[in-house]
Scaffold this active site. Structure first.
Site, PDB file in Angstrom:
ATOM      1  N   ASN A 168      -5.207   2.782 -13.136  1.00 35.56           N
ATOM      2  CA  ASN A 168      -4.305   1.759 -12.598  1.00 35.56           C
ATOM      3  C   ASN A 168      -2.868   2.233 -12.744  1.00 35.56           C
ATOM      4  OD1 ASN A 168      -3.420  -0.820 -11.625  1.00 35.56           O
ATOM      5  ND2 ASN A 168      -2.960  -1.440 -13.732  1.00 35.56           N
TER       6      ASN A 168
ATOM      7  N   MET B 110      -4.121  -6.921  -7.186  1.00 33.44           N
ATOM      8  CA  MET B 110      -3.692  -8.033  -8.014  1.00 33.44           C
ATOM      9  C   MET B 110      -4.839  -8.939  -8.482  1.00 33.44           C
ATOM     10  SD  MET B 110      -0.801  -7.003  -8.270  1.00 33.44           S
ATOM     11  CE  MET B 110       0.830  -7.641  -8.467  1.00 33.44           C
TER      12      MET B 110
ATOM     13  N   GLY C 184       0.783  -1.240   0.000  1.00 28.62           N
ATOM     14  CA  GLY C 184       0.000   0.000   0.000  1.00 28.62           C
ATOM     15  C   GLY C 184       0.810   1.284   0.000  1.00 28.62           C
ATOM     16  N   SER C 185       2.044   1.230  -0.532  1.00 26.42           N
ATOM     17  CA  SER C 185       2.813   2.483  -0.536  1.00 26.42           C
ATOM     18  C   SER C 185       2.216   3.497  -1.511  1.00 26.42           C
ATOM     19  CB  SER C 185       4.299   2.223  -0.837  1.00 26.42           C
ATOM     20  OG  SER C 185       4.471   1.790  -2.160  1.00 26.42           O
ATOM     21  N   ASN C 186       1.655   3.022  -2.616  1.00 21.27           N
ATOM     22  CA  ASN C 186       0.957   3.960  -3.523  1.00 21.27           C
ATOM     23  C   ASN C 186      -0.312   4.501  -2.875  1.00 21.27           C
ATOM     24  OD1 ASN C 186       2.172   4.337  -6.302  1.00 21.27           O
ATOM     25  ND2 ASN C 186       2.340   2.109  -6.073  1.00 21.27           N
TER      26      ASN C 186
ATOM     27  N   HIS D 271       0.997   0.716 -13.170  1.00 25.90           N
ATOM     28  CA  HIS D 271       1.662  -0.532 -13.557  1.00 25.90           C
ATOM     29  C   HIS D 271       3.178  -0.305 -13.615  1.00 25.90           C
ATOM     30  CE1 HIS D 271       1.902  -4.521 -15.308  1.00 25.90           C
ATOM     31  NE2 HIS D 271       2.772  -4.038 -16.175  1.00 25.90           N
TER      32      HIS D 271
END
Ligand code: GAR
Length: 193
Positions: free
Chosen positions: A112, A95, A20-22, A114
């Site tokens: 999203n 994911m 969850g760093s983003n 990526h």
């Protein structure tokens, strides 16, 4: 996209599966004046996702759906999103693959991130594959989600140089640092379109 009036930010759900760093970078961004979004809901398919801790830290509602029965969980998820008046979704290390039906319900409103320079290296193990192919560069991409995996319209990309000593771990770390910067930038870009 939506026009913002006063301080009404677009209610956003962030979907995660892991650290969850983003998510953390998006929450921090959402609290700035310039952010068009607020993060109001965290969704995870993984009850053990470390990123779920940010729900407590930042007092944000969270829900876990394991997606074992995908259609049932997606319909429950859609109800939750409706109840919480969510108008935008940011996938951040999520994911699971969402169904066409789900994506249709949020058409043009799912983003999203990526960890590759799409259209190269869709799917999993991006860093490993880039290194194996002796790529000189890799990077990250924020794109709109459509029904084809990692194939929606690209909003923003950041290219980084791969150095000789890079391993999949060092490359992932370098790219993740850039991800934290480009996701907020992509959101600003989407709302200025
Ligand atoms: C990020 O590198 C993200 O780009 C990637 O998972 C990581 C999640 O890190 N996403 C995908 O591979 C999606 N196919 P985070 O949980 O620390 O944000």
């Amino acid at each position: 996209m939506a026009i913002l009036i006063g301080s009404n930010k677009v209610r956003t759900a962030v979907f995660i599966s892991g650290s969850g760093s983003n998510l953390k970078s998006l929450i921090k961004f959402s609290k700035t004046r310039q952010s068009p979004i607020s993060v109001d809901l965290i969704i995870s398919n993984n009850p053990k996702a470390k990123g779920l801790n940010y729900a407590k830290i930042f007092k944000i509602k969270k829900k876990v759906y394991n997606f074992k029965n995908k259609s049932l969980d997606e319909s429950r998820l859609l109800s939750t999103l409706k109840r919480q008046k969510i108008d935008m979704i940011c996938l951040a290390g999520f994911m699971k693959i969402l169904t066409k039906n789900f994506i249709k319900k949020f058409k043009g409103k799912i983003l999203n991130i990526h960890p590759s320079l799409l259209p190269k290296y869709k799917g999993l193990n991006t860093h490993q594959r880039a290194l194996k192919n002796n790529e000189k560069y890799s990077g990250c991409t924020v794109h709109f989600v459509n029904s084809k995996l990692d194939s929606g319209k690209i909003i923003i990309q950041k290219k980084i140089k791969i150095s000789k000593n890079d391993t999949k771990v060092s490359l992932a770390r370098k790219i993740l640092t850039q991800e934290h910067k480009i996701y907020p930038k992509a959101i600003l870009k989407v709302f200025s379109l």
